[in-house]
Enzyme design. Sequence first.
Site, PDB file in Angstrom:
ATOM      1  N   SER A 110      33.171  45.615  51.708  1.00  0.00           N
ATOM      2  CA  SER A 110      32.065  44.937  51.614  1.00  0.00           C
ATOM      3  C   SER A 110      32.261  43.742  52.982  1.00  0.00           C
ATOM      4  O   SER A 110      33.340  43.583  53.474  1.00  0.00           O
ATOM      5  CB  SER A 110      31.922  43.954  50.484  1.00  0.00           C
ATOM      6  OG  SER A 110      31.424  42.872  50.572  1.00  0.00           O
TER       7      SER A 110
ATOM      8  N   TYR B 272      37.524  39.161  44.425  1.00  0.00           N
ATOM      9  CA  TYR B 272      36.738  40.101  44.583  1.00  0.00           C
ATOM     10  C   TYR B 272      36.878  40.243  46.310  1.00  0.00           C
ATOM     11  O   TYR B 272      37.317  41.148  47.006  1.00  0.00           O
ATOM     12  CB  TYR B 272      35.333  39.959  44.239  1.00  0.00           C
ATOM     13  CG  TYR B 272      34.404  40.901  45.012  1.00  0.00           C
ATOM     14  CD1 TYR B 272      34.286  42.051  44.488  1.00  0.00           C
ATOM     15  CD2 TYR B 272      33.644  40.775  45.944  1.00  0.00           C
ATOM     16  CE1 TYR B 272      33.715  43.148  45.251  1.00  0.00           C
ATOM     17  CE2 TYR B 272      32.570  41.611  46.655  1.00  0.00           C
ATOM     18  CZ  TYR B 272      32.662  42.884  46.053  1.00  0.00           C
ATOM     19  OH  TYR B 272      31.771  43.960  46.622  1.00  0.00           O
TER      20      TYR B 272
HETATM   21  N1  LIG Z   1      25.490  45.611  45.670  1.00  0.00           N
HETATM   22  C1  LIG Z   1      26.170  44.611  46.549  1.00  0.00           C
HETATM   23  O1  LIG Z   1      25.522  43.579  47.079  1.00  0.00           O
HETATM   24  C2  LIG Z   1      27.385  45.197  47.454  1.00  0.00           C
HETATM   25  C3  LIG Z   1      27.744  44.798  48.477  1.00  0.00           C
HETATM   26  C4  LIG Z   1      28.912  44.861  49.174  1.00  0.00           C
HETATM   27  C5  LIG Z   1      29.667  45.774  48.666  1.00  0.00           C
HETATM   28  N2  LIG Z   1      29.329  46.420  47.404  1.00  0.00           N
HETATM   29  C6  LIG Z   1      30.291  47.414  46.837  1.00  0.00           C
HETATM   30  O2  LIG Z   1      29.712  48.630  46.776  1.00  0.00           O
HETATM   31  C7  LIG Z   1      30.204  49.524  45.874  1.00  0.00           C
HETATM   32  C8  LIG Z   1      29.251  50.158  44.919  1.00  0.00           C
HETATM   33  O3  LIG Z   1      28.691  48.765  44.160  1.00  0.00           O
HETATM   34  P1  LIG Z   1      27.003  48.611  43.389  1.00  0.00           P
HETATM   35  O4  LIG Z   1      26.312  47.712  44.411  1.00  0.00           O
HETATM   36  O5  LIG Z   1      26.403  50.063  43.870  1.00  0.00           O
HETATM   37  O6  LIG Z   1      27.435  48.310  42.159  1.00  0.00           O
HETATM   38  P2  LIG Z   1      26.649  48.877  40.808  1.00  0.00           P
HETATM   39  O7  LIG Z   1      25.369  49.068  40.820  1.00  0.00           O
HETATM   40  O8  LIG Z   1      27.176  47.880  39.807  1.00  0.00           O
HETATM   41  O9  LIG Z   1      27.463  50.259  40.666  1.00  0.00           O
HETATM   42  C9  LIG Z   1      29.003  50.482  40.483  1.00  0.00           C
HETATM   43  C10 LIG Z   1      29.207  51.800  40.128  1.00  0.00           C
HETATM   44  O10 LIG Z   1      30.640  51.606  39.752  1.00  0.00           O
HETATM   45  C11 LIG Z   1      30.801  52.277  38.658  1.00  0.00           C
HETATM   46  N3  LIG Z   1      32.115  51.645  37.707  1.00  0.00           N
HETATM   47  C12 LIG Z   1      32.272  50.276  37.473  1.00  0.00           C
HETATM   48  N4  LIG Z   1      33.367  49.989  36.887  1.00  0.00           N
HETATM   49  C13 LIG Z   1      34.034  51.342  36.684  1.00  0.00           C
HETATM   50  C14 LIG Z   1      35.162  51.722  36.190  1.00  0.00           C
HETATM   51  N5  LIG Z   1      36.056  50.765  35.527  1.00  0.00           N
HETATM   52  N6  LIG Z   1      35.532  53.030  36.212  1.00  0.00           N
HETATM   53  C15 LIG Z   1      34.726  54.109  36.838  1.00  0.00           C
HETATM   54  N7  LIG Z   1      33.733  53.515  37.372  1.00  0.00           N
HETATM   55  C16 LIG Z   1      33.255  52.188  37.365  1.00  0.00           C
HETATM   56  C17 LIG Z   1      29.425  51.719  37.602  1.00  0.00           C
HETATM   57  O11 LIG Z   1      29.402  52.822  36.689  1.00  0.00           O
HETATM   58  P3  LIG Z   1      29.602  52.682  35.130  1.00  0.00           P
HETATM   59  O12 LIG Z   1      29.270  51.294  34.766  1.00  0.00           O
HETATM   60  O13 LIG Z   1      28.884  53.559  34.464  1.00  0.00           O
HETATM   61  O14 LIG Z   1      31.133  52.645  34.856  1.00  0.00           O
HETATM   62  C18 LIG Z   1      28.569  52.135  38.859  1.00  0.00           C
HETATM   63  O15 LIG Z   1      28.437  53.644  38.939  1.00  0.00           O
HETATM   64  C19 LIG Z   1      31.253  48.707  45.100  1.00  0.00           C
HETATM   65  O16 LIG Z   1      32.623  48.860  45.627  1.00  0.00           O
HETATM   66  C20 LIG Z   1      30.950  46.994  45.514  1.00  0.00           C
HETATM   67  O17 LIG Z   1      32.073  46.321  45.610  1.00  0.00           O
HETATM   68  C21 LIG Z   1      28.396  46.034  46.667  1.00  0.00           C
END
Ligand SMILES: NC(=O)c1ccc[n+]([C@@H]2O[C@H](COP(=O)([O-])OP(=O)(O)OC[C@H]3O[C@@H](n4cnc5c(N)ncnc54)[C@H](OP(=O)(O)O)[C@@H]3O)[C@@H](O)[C@H]2O)c1
Length: 259
Positions: A139, A152
Amino acid sequence: MPATNVLITGASGGIGYELAKLFARDHHNLVLVARSGDKLAQIAGELRTQNITVRTVALDLTQPPAPKFLFDQLQSEDIAIGILINNAGFGAFGEFAQMSNEEIFGQIQLNIIALTELTRLFLPPMLARRSGRLMNVASTAGFQAGPLMAVYYATKAYVISFSEAIANEVRNSGVTVTCFCPGATHTGFAKRAGNDKSRLFKQLGAMNVDKVALDGYRAVIEGRGLAISGVHNWIVVQSTRFAPRKLVTAISRWISEPT
Ligand SMILES: NC(=O)c1ccc[n+]([C@@H]2O[C@H](COP(=O)([O-])OP(=O)(O)OC[C@H]3O[C@@H](n4cnc5c(N)ncnc54)[C@H](OP(=O)(O)O)[C@@H]3O)[C@@H](O)[C@H]2O)c1
């Protein structure tokens, strides 16, 4: 790139789901991992219409045996992973001293330990085949300290440092390691983190998830080392390198505060 088996963690929504669609479009077979088995089953049904195989594994990656269980399971089914996307991750908003152990150590377990263990397990077979792609989703949070989301931000700093180091170690091996850094993105992330009311998400604006995933997809296919999604995010990251650290930390807090 020839079609291969792609393992994506956190594929039940957000960036992981969008990445799965992009890999499916290009005829790669998929292994999709997340906790929500029902969502994964629905996504698998949708993506199988592209004439690919989709294997789903419902798994909580914060549980210490989970990465090894996943690796052993795929080995027993003779599924060799050509591309690993370590995407699953979560954040938690609040002052560190008030945060529950579950939130603190859950973030470390998922964002750092599971990611490291999956890399440890799947990288050596790729090196042995002299072919493979690995992408760790970090990130822009990883480039500075993050008051109110201290753990985080620190986990993502680890992901950047770790990924850049191993990318260097495996150079010329036929395997590439990409560190992908999205900025704020419209997914379920902010609501789960509890920072959806922050200046970052409410005022400064988040990117659309399909655009972010496409940036990540291109980065891993091209085997880029570090990729930051969005020109504005790239500029912000560069500016933090030259500004006083205390000032950067203060600004970081300001954007995390609720409006
Ligand atoms: N959105 C942002 O603003 C942002 C910015 C920078 C970086 N990121 C990074 O991008 C990545 C994806 O995030 P996203 O934005 O797509 O978030 P998201 O929509 O909350 O998706 C997160 C995914 O991870 C899975 N997950 C969560 N906890 C888990 C666990 N304990 N075991 C297995 N799977 C798990 C969730 O599925 P389940 O709930 O079904 O387990 C979901 O499929 C993350 O690493 C996040 O830190 C996000």
